[in-house]
Design a protein around this motif. Structure first.
Motif, PDB file in Angstrom:
ATOM      1  N   LYS A 175       0.814  -1.209   0.000  1.00 55.80           N
ATOM      2  CA  LYS A 175       0.000   0.000   0.000  1.00 55.80           C
ATOM      3  C   LYS A 175       0.848   1.260   0.000  1.00 55.80           C
ATOM      4  O   LYS A 175       0.411   2.322  -0.445  1.00 55.80           O
ATOM      5  CB  LYS A 175      -0.943  -0.013   1.210  1.00 55.80           C
ATOM      6  N   THR A 420      -5.944   5.493  -4.857  1.00 53.30           N
ATOM      7  CA  THR A 420      -5.278   4.365  -4.213  1.00 53.30           C
ATOM      8  C   THR A 420      -6.104   3.087  -4.329  1.00 53.30           C
ATOM      9  O   THR A 420      -5.548   1.988  -4.356  1.00 53.30           O
ATOM     10  CB  THR A 420      -5.069   4.640  -2.715  1.00 53.30           C
ATOM     11  N   ILE A 425      -5.233   2.258   5.603  1.00 53.65           N
ATOM     12  CA  ILE A 425      -4.060   1.378   5.554  1.00 53.65           C
ATOM     13  C   ILE A 425      -4.041   0.571   6.831  1.00 53.65           C
ATOM     14  O   ILE A 425      -4.158   1.130   7.914  1.00 53.65           O
ATOM     15  CB  ILE A 425      -2.761   2.190   5.420  1.00 53.65           C
TER      16      ILE A 425
END
Length: 425
Positions: A175, A420, A425
């Motif tokens: 990520k 994204t 996250i």
RNA sequence: GGAGAGGUGGCAGAGUGGUUGAAUGCACCUGAUUCGAAAUCAGACGUACCUUCGCGGGUACCGGGGGUUCGAAUCCCUCCCUCUCCGCCA
């Protein structure tokens, strides 16, 4: 570099400008040296031109005499030419010496700060042009700096970078890599929306290009060099992008020229070590989207404000606390006439991190690059150049990670979700 | 990496030692013609530096540097770059 003409005609303004950069009387003498050297250069030029003109005249006469078969007379003239050649050769040598001297002197003088630039020696004397008035993010007790968060969530790995390359070359993954790519895309989209042409330039440049934006001759040590091919890794997209316009003459109707580019930036930064350069705070390779403008001198400061607003808009969309500094004379870069720095609040480190620097260079770069525009009357004038980061990635990432950490994970600002593909996250 | 061709003004393209800063065409600009435009005609049309209040004048520049010559875009040396073919390759 500064224009000779300006130094000659507006010496007082230049001198007082340099005082704002804390130039002592001793250093200011270079201005007089420049003026004196230039005067000598001009008189030498005149002498040389006259000698060459005489030589040209004689050569023509010789040609005519030869055609008429007057060999003897031609021979007499030839001896005259010979002595003239000795004279012009030594004048030329003198002139070249003076030119080199003059260039060296000119290269050593930084840009003259704009009249609105505050006096000051150190970063502490920068003026806060716009402060953050809202509260800072409040973090949980066990809030971590971004380098710890990176470990916890496997976002980037500096030790791995050491294995592959060396210190200061982060390896982004998962990520973390995705966030990096998303931010680049977001910044470019914002710039394109604001009318900048997207450029994807080479990441290696030659000497001429490095000289054009002033990395050479002085700041050679800042750049990585490919010795074998005599090429430099770019320290910022500003270098290749601004040099697109090197040696160009732009019709005035085409101004402003607005360009944006994403590139990795490579900096040797023989700088300091320690806590404040940990994590992504200072690295040898980072990603940045740069915006560049070529503008008419009458509108360049308006353009500077526009670029500042552009960066502000991005900061707002990223929901990051920021402030804008107007740099004082002593803290400004060598080439800049006026610079605004953007700093983002890094909540876990509890300090401001510089993430953008937006500058107007007036004709300082254009002069070296011979970047000119042709005005309505057909006259050639040096254009003004401007550039700014919009934005530098590494530190923005640091701030996003730190400021948005929660016990459940790191929340991303909404604007990034579509870039994204994830919100947390 | 091997073989060949070539680098001239914004572009195309002449020019192989003598008033060539450079023919010619196109583009651009100005003027004429036109209600306007196209077409046509006429003119102007590189950059830098020096000099002049100005008109103007001088010098340098035909990829970069050096050389031969009284004189070089033109001859020689050297470096750089581009293109074509072959090889290699994402």
């Amino acid at each position: 570099m500064l224009q000779l003409k300006v130094i000659r005609e507006e010496k007082q303004r230049i001198v007082s400008g340099l005082r704002k950069r804390n130039w002592a009387a001793q250093q200011l003498r270079v201005i007089d040296r420049i003026i004196d050297t230039d005067e000598l250069r001009r008189s030498t030029q005149k002498e040389l031109d006259d000698a060459l003109a005489e030589g040209n005249r004689l050569a023509k006469s010789i040609g005519q005499l030869m055609a008429q078969g007057k060999k003897d007379e031609a021979e007499t003239l030839k001896t005259q030419v010979a002595t003239l050649k000795v004279k012009s050769a030594s004048l030329e040598e003198k002139l070249n010496g003076l030119k080199t001297q003059l260039d060296d002197l000119l290269y050593s003088v930084p840009n003259c700060p704009h009249k609105s630039v505050p006096k000051g020696k150190t970063p502490e004397e920068n003026k806060v042009a716009k402060d953050w008035t809202k509260p800072f993010p409040t973090l949980p007790e066990n809030a971590l700096p971004h380098w710890e968060l990176a470990k916890q969530y496997n976002l980037f790995d500096l030790e791995l970078g050491v294995k592959l390359t060396g210190a200061g070359f982060p390896v982004y993954r998962g990520k973390g890599a995705r966030l990096q790519r998303g931010l680049i895309q977001f910044f470019l989209d914002e710039a394109v929306k604001a009318g900048y042409e997207e450029i994807l330039p080479p990441h290696l440049v030659n000497e001429d290009t490095a000289r054009g934006t002033g990395q050479l001759p002085d700041k050679e040590a800042q750049m990585y060099k490919c010795e074998l091919d005599n090429l430099y890794l770019i320290p910022t997209a500003e270098v290749p992008v601004t040099n697109i316009m090197r040696d160009e003459i732009v019709p005035v109707k085409d101004l402003p020229v607005k360009m944006t580019a994403y590139t990795p930036c490579f900096r040797r930064e023989a700088g300091s070590y320690g806590a404040h350069v940990r994590g992504l705070n200072r690295v040898h390779q980072f990603d940045k989207v740069e915006i560049v403008q070529i503008e008419h001198p009458d509108r360049s400061y308006k353009a500077l404000q526009g670029m500042v607003r552009h960066v502000e808009k991005i900061m707002n969309k990223l929901e990051l606390p920021y402030r804008i500094l107007l740099l004082c004379g002593g803290d400004m870069g060598f080439s800049s006439a006026k610079t605004y720095d953007f700093e983002v609040w890094s909540a876990a480190q509890k300090r401001w991190l510089e993430v953008s620097s937006v500058s107007c260079f007036e004709t300082f770069q254009a002069n070296r690059m011979k970047l000119r525009y042709r005005d309505e009357n057909g006259k050639l004038e040096l254009a003004h150049t401007l550039n700014g980061s919009a934005l530098a990635l590494a530190r923005i990432v640091a701030a996003i990670l730190e400021n948005n950490q929660t016990p459940e994970g790191i929340r991303l600002p909404k604007v990034l979700w579509k870039y994204t593909g994830f919100k947390m996250i």
